[in-house]
Design a protein around this motif. Structure first.
Motif, PDB file in Angstrom:
ATOM      1  N   ASP A   1      30.196 -19.671 -16.740  1.00 26.40           N
ATOM      2  CA  ASP A   1      29.559 -18.446 -16.248  1.00 26.40           C
ATOM      3  C   ASP A   1      29.428 -18.475 -14.722  1.00 26.40           C
ATOM      4  O   ASP A   1      29.590 -17.437 -14.054  1.00 26.40           O
ATOM      5  N   GLU A   2      29.130 -19.660 -14.180  1.00 25.53           N
ATOM      6  CA  GLU A   2      29.057 -19.776 -12.714  1.00 25.53           C
ATOM      7  C   GLU A   2      30.429 -19.545 -12.086  1.00 25.53           C
ATOM      8  O   GLU A   2      30.545 -18.950 -11.002  1.00 25.53           O
ATOM      9  N   ALA A   3      31.494 -20.014 -12.761  1.00 20.50           N
ATOM     10  CA  ALA A   3      32.848 -19.780 -12.238  1.00 20.50           C
ATOM     11  C   ALA A   3      33.188 -18.298 -12.233  1.00 20.50           C
ATOM     12  O   ALA A   3      33.849 -17.795 -11.308  1.00 20.50           O
ATOM     13  N   ILE A   4      32.719 -17.566 -13.241  1.00 21.91           N
ATOM     14  CA  ILE A   4      32.954 -16.121 -13.278  1.00 21.91           C
ATOM     15  C   ILE A   4      32.205 -15.434 -12.127  1.00 21.91           C
ATOM     16  O   ILE A   4      32.739 -14.528 -11.460  1.00 21.91           O
ATOM     17  N   ARG A   5      30.960 -15.861 -11.864  1.00 24.23           N
ATOM     18  CA  ARG A   5      30.215 -15.308 -10.728  1.00 24.23           C
ATOM     19  C   ARG A   5      30.919 -15.645  -9.420  1.00 24.23           C
ATOM     20  O   ARG A   5      30.941 -14.833  -8.482  1.00 24.23           O
ATOM     21  N   TRP A   6      31.469 -16.829  -9.337  1.00 22.29           N
ATOM     22  CA  TRP A   6      32.177 -17.255  -8.132  1.00 22.29           C
ATOM     23  C   TRP A   6      33.342 -16.318  -7.838  1.00 22.29           C
ATOM     24  O   TRP A   6      33.559 -15.929  -6.688  1.00 22.29           O
TER      25      TRP A   6
ATOM     26  N   THR B   1      46.935 -20.097  -3.689  1.00 17.11           N
ATOM     27  CA  THR B   1      46.584 -21.337  -4.380  1.00 17.11           C
ATOM     28  C   THR B   1      45.201 -21.236  -5.000  1.00 17.11           C
ATOM     29  O   THR B   1      44.971 -21.706  -6.126  1.00 17.11           O
ATOM     30  N   PHE B   2      44.247 -20.582  -4.258  1.00 18.77           N
ATOM     31  CA  PHE B   2      42.907 -20.392  -4.813  1.00 18.77           C
ATOM     32  C   PHE B   2      42.975 -19.617  -6.129  1.00 18.77           C
ATOM     33  O   PHE B   2      42.357 -19.992  -7.136  1.00 18.77           O
ATOM     34  N   THR B   3      43.704 -18.511  -6.106  1.00 23.43           N
ATOM     35  CA  THR B   3      43.811 -17.687  -7.318  1.00 23.43           C
ATOM     36  C   THR B   3      44.425 -18.474  -8.468  1.00 23.43           C
ATOM     37  O   THR B   3      43.968 -18.371  -9.616  1.00 23.43           O
TER      38      THR B   3
ATOM     39  N   GLU C   1      35.654 -12.246  -4.259  1.00 18.09           N
ATOM     40  CA  GLU C   1      36.247 -10.937  -3.985  1.00 18.09           C
ATOM     41  C   GLU C   1      35.515 -10.239  -2.847  1.00 18.09           C
ATOM     42  O   GLU C   1      36.130  -9.534  -2.028  1.00 18.09           O
ATOM     43  N   GLN C   2      34.213 -10.445  -2.754  1.00 18.23           N
ATOM     44  CA  GLN C   2      33.449  -9.853  -1.652  1.00 18.23           C
ATOM     45  C   GLN C   2      33.845 -10.500  -0.324  1.00 18.23           C
ATOM     46  O   GLN C   2      33.969  -9.816   0.709  1.00 18.23           O
TER      47      GLN C   2
ATOM     48  N   ALA D   1      30.076 -15.700   6.733  1.00 14.37           N
ATOM     49  CA  ALA D   1      28.658 -15.704   6.367  1.00 14.37           C
ATOM     50  C   ALA D   1      28.486 -15.653   4.851  1.00 14.37           C
ATOM     51  O   ALA D   1      27.648 -16.367   4.283  1.00 14.37           O
ATOM     52  N   LEU D   2      29.277 -14.809   4.178  1.00 12.24           N
ATOM     53  CA  LEU D   2      29.200 -14.742   2.715  1.00 12.24           C
ATOM     54  C   LEU D   2      29.617 -16.056   2.065  1.00 12.24           C
ATOM     55  O   LEU D   2      29.076 -16.443   1.019  1.00 12.24           O
ATOM     56  N   ALA D   3      30.573 -16.745   2.676  1.00 16.88           N
ATOM     57  CA  ALA D   3      31.078 -17.993   2.100  1.00 16.88           C
ATOM     58  C   ALA D   3      30.162 -19.173   2.337  1.00 16.88           C
ATOM     59  O   ALA D   3      30.251 -20.183   1.623  1.00 16.88           O
ATOM     60  N   THR D   4      29.253 -19.045   3.336  1.00 18.84           N
ATOM     61  CA  THR D   4      28.441 -20.208   3.703  1.00 18.84           C
ATOM     62  C   THR D   4      26.944 -19.970   3.619  1.00 18.84           C
ATOM     63  O   THR D   4      26.165 -20.905   3.855  1.00 18.84           O
ATOM     64  N   GLN D   5      26.509 -18.769   3.297  1.00 22.93           N
ATOM     65  CA  GLN D   5      25.085 -18.463   3.347  1.00 22.93           C
ATOM     66  C   GLN D   5      24.305 -19.224   2.273  1.00 22.93           C
ATOM     67  O   GLN D   5      24.857 -19.675   1.271  1.00 22.93           O
TER      68      GLN D   5
END
Length: 465
Positions: A366-371, A328-330, A376-377, A392-396
Motif C-alpha cells: 500500500d505504501e508503494a502504491i502511495r509512492w 528505469t524508475f518506472t 507523479e506529483q 521539495a516534494l521529493a525531500t520534504q
C-alpha cells in the motif's frame, strides 16, 4: 530204430525219430535305467544337504545380514539429514543472510547517496550517517562472504571488492563538487550510480542467488524421501514373515517368539522413523516455503524499491536530462507492484507468505502504491519547469510526504525479511529436534532385531542335535 514184428511180411527198416521242433522261449530285454542328468544330480544333492537345520541356518543368516544392512542404511540416512540440517542452520543460512546484507546495503547506500545529493540546504547528517553505515555493513558482509564462498561466488565477490572503492571515490568527488558549487557533481554521482547498478549490484545479486539456491537445495535434500531405507525395511518385513511361515510349517508351531519379537522391533523402528522423519521434513518444508522462498521474493522486492528510489533522485539530479533514469524508475516500480498496483513481486510474496506475514507485506505494498501517486506529483512539477518544487516534494518531511512513505515501505520489507530469515532458523532447529534420539534408537533397535532373530532360530536348530 523201429522193428517190424515177426510174422508179418515186411522189411525191417531202420528208422530215426525226427526231433520235435520246439519254439524258442522269448526273453524280455533288460530294462535300462538312465543315468541321472547334471541338473537332477544337483537337485538331489541340494535336497540331501538342505535339511531343516541348514535351512534354518541360512534363513537366520539372511535375516541377520538384511537387518544389519537396513540398520546401517537408516543410521547413515539420519546422519546425513542431521548434517544437512546443521549446515542449513550454521552455514548455508548465515551465508545467505550475509549475501542479503551485502546486496541490500549496497542498494541502500546508492539510494541514500542520490537522495542526499538533492538537499538544497546542505547534506543531511542523518542521510550521511545512513550512507556510511550501509557501506560499513556491506564491507563486513563482503569480508565474511569471501571467507565462506565457493570459487564461483568468490569471483563475483571480487568484482564487488574491486569496484566498491571506485564507487565510493566517485561519490566523494560528487559531494566535494556539490559543496563547492561545481556542476560536475551531478555527473560524478550519475557515474557512481551507473557503476553500482550495472556492475556492483548484479555481481552481489549473483552471490545472493547462488547462496540462496544452495540453501534451498539443502533444505529439499534434508527433507527428501528415504527410498533406499524404505525398500530395505519392506524387504526385512517380508523376510520376517516368510521366515515365520517356514518355521511354522516345519516345527508345527504357529508362532515363534523370537521372530514375533523381531517383527515387533521392525514395526517400532519403522513407526519411530516415519514420525521423526515426517516431522523433520515438514519443518524443513515450512522453512523452505515460508522462509527461504519468501525471503528471495522479499529481497528482490527490496532491491527493486531501492533502485527505484535511487533512479527517482537521479532523475532530479539530472535537471531535465533524466529520461533514462525515469524509465528505469518506472520499470522497477512496475516490477515491484505491477502496472495496476496489484501485481509484481509484492503479489507473489503475498501469495507465498503465511497468513501471519501477509498484513505486513500488504501494508508495504500500500505504501508503494502511495509512492507512485506522490512520484507523479514530483514529475508533474519537474516536467512543468518547477524543479525546486519537485525537489521539495521529493525531500520534504511529514508522515504523508514521499520520504516517509518510502521509509515505511522499506521498513516493512526489512521487517518481513527478518521474520522470514528467522523462520528458516527456527524451522531448522525444530527439524533437528524431531530427529533427536533417533540415531541411537536405530542402533539399539538394530541390535535388538538381530538378537531376536538369533533367539528365534537357535532353539529350533537345537532340536536337531
Amino acid at each position: 530204430m523201429v522193428t517190424v514184428p515177426s510174422g508179418s511180411q515186411g522189411v525191417s527198416v531202420p528208422t530215426r525219430l525226427a526231433p520235435v521242433a520246439t519254439k524258442p522261449a522269448q526273453t524280455r530285454p533288460a530294462e535300462v535305467v538312465p543315468a541321472p542328468t547334471e541338473p537332477g544330480r544337483l537337485t538331489a544333492r541340494l535336497r540331501s544337504r538342505l535339511n531343516t537345520p541348514r535351512i534354518y541356518w541360512l534363513a537366520a543368516a539372511g535375516l541377520v545380514v538384511l537387518a544389519l544392512a537396513t540398520g546401517a542404511a537408516a543410521v547413515a540416512d539420519v546422519r546425513q539429514r542431521e548434517a544437512l540440517i546443521t549446515d542449513v542452520a550454521e552455514v548455508s543460512g548465515p551465508i545467505s543472510v550475509d549475501a542479503q546484507t551485502l546486496y541490500r546495503n549496497l542498494a541502500d547506500a546508492d539510494a541514500t547517496a542520490a537522495t542526499a545529493f538533492l538537499a538544497t540546504d546542505g547534506e543531511s547528517p542523518e542521510l550521511r550517517t545512513r550512507y556510511l553505515d550501509d557501506l560499513a555493513r556491506a564491507t563486513a558482509a563482503l569480508t565474511i562472504a569471501l571467507r565462506d564462498a565457493d570459487d564461483e561466488e568468490a569471483a563475483w565477490l571480487r568484482i564487488v571488492a574491486d569496484q566498491l572503492p571506485a564507487y565510493t571515490g566517485l561519490v566523494e568527488t560528487a559531494r566535494s563538487n556539490q559543496r563547492l558549487g561545481v556542476p560536475l557533481g551531478g555527473a560524478y554521482l550519475r557515474e557512481a550510480s551507473g557503476l553500482m547498478q550495472q556492475t556492483i549490484l548484479p555481481a552481489a545479486a549473483e552471490v545472493f542467488n547462488s547462496t540462496h539456491r544452495r540453501l534451498i537445495a539443502e533444505q529439499e535434500e534434508a527433507a527428501g524421501f528415504p527410498w533406499l531405507v524404505t525398500l530395505l525395511v519392506l524387504a526385512t518385513g517380508g523376510a520376517l514373515i516368510a521366515a515365520q511361515v517356514l518355521v511354522a510349517r516345519r516345527s508345527r508351531r504357529t508362532f515363534n517368539l523370537g521372530l514375533v519379537t523381531a517383527s515387533a522391533v521392525t514395526v517400532l523402528a519403522l513407526l519411530w522413523s516415519v514420525v521423526a522423519l515426517g516431522a523433520s521434513a515438514g519443518r524443513l518444508e515450512t522453512g523452505r516455503r515460508d522462509g527461504s522462498v519468501l525471503v528471495s521474493l522479499l529481497a528482490n522486492s527490496g532491491r527493486a524499491a531501492l533502485q527505484a528510489r535511487a533512479n527517482e533522485s537521479l532523475t532530479l539530479v539530472a535537471r531535465g536530462g533524466g529520461a533514462t533514469f525515469e524509465k528505469t524508475f518506472t520499470s522497477r516500480l512496475d516490477e515491484l507492484i505491477g502496472a495496476d498496483g496489484q501485481g509484481g513481486l509484492f503479489a507473489q510474496a503475498l501469495a507465498q507468505a503465511p497468513s501471519s506475514d501477509r498484513r505486513l507485506i500488504a501494508d508495504a505494498r500500500d505504501e508503494a502504491i502511495r509512492w507512485r501517486t506522490l512520484h507523479e506529483q514530483v514529475r508533474a512539477a519537474d516536467n512543468g519547469g518547477d524543479w525546486d518544487k519537485a525537489v521539495a516534494l521529493a525531500t520534504q518531511s511529514g508522515d504523508e510526504a514521499l520520504p516517509a512513505v518510502f521509509a515505511r515501505l522499506d521498513g516493512g520489507l526489512t521487517e518481513a525479511l527478518t521474520v522470514g530469515n528467522g523462520r528458516v532458523d527456527e524451522q531448522a532447529e525444530q527439524a533437528a529436534n524431531a530427529l533427536r534420539g533417533l540415531l541411537p534408537g536405530l542402533v539399539l533397535l538394530t541390535g535388538g532385531l538381530v538378537a531376536a532373530v538369533v533367539m528365534g532360530f537357535r532353539p529350533r536348530i537345537g532340536e536337531y542335535r
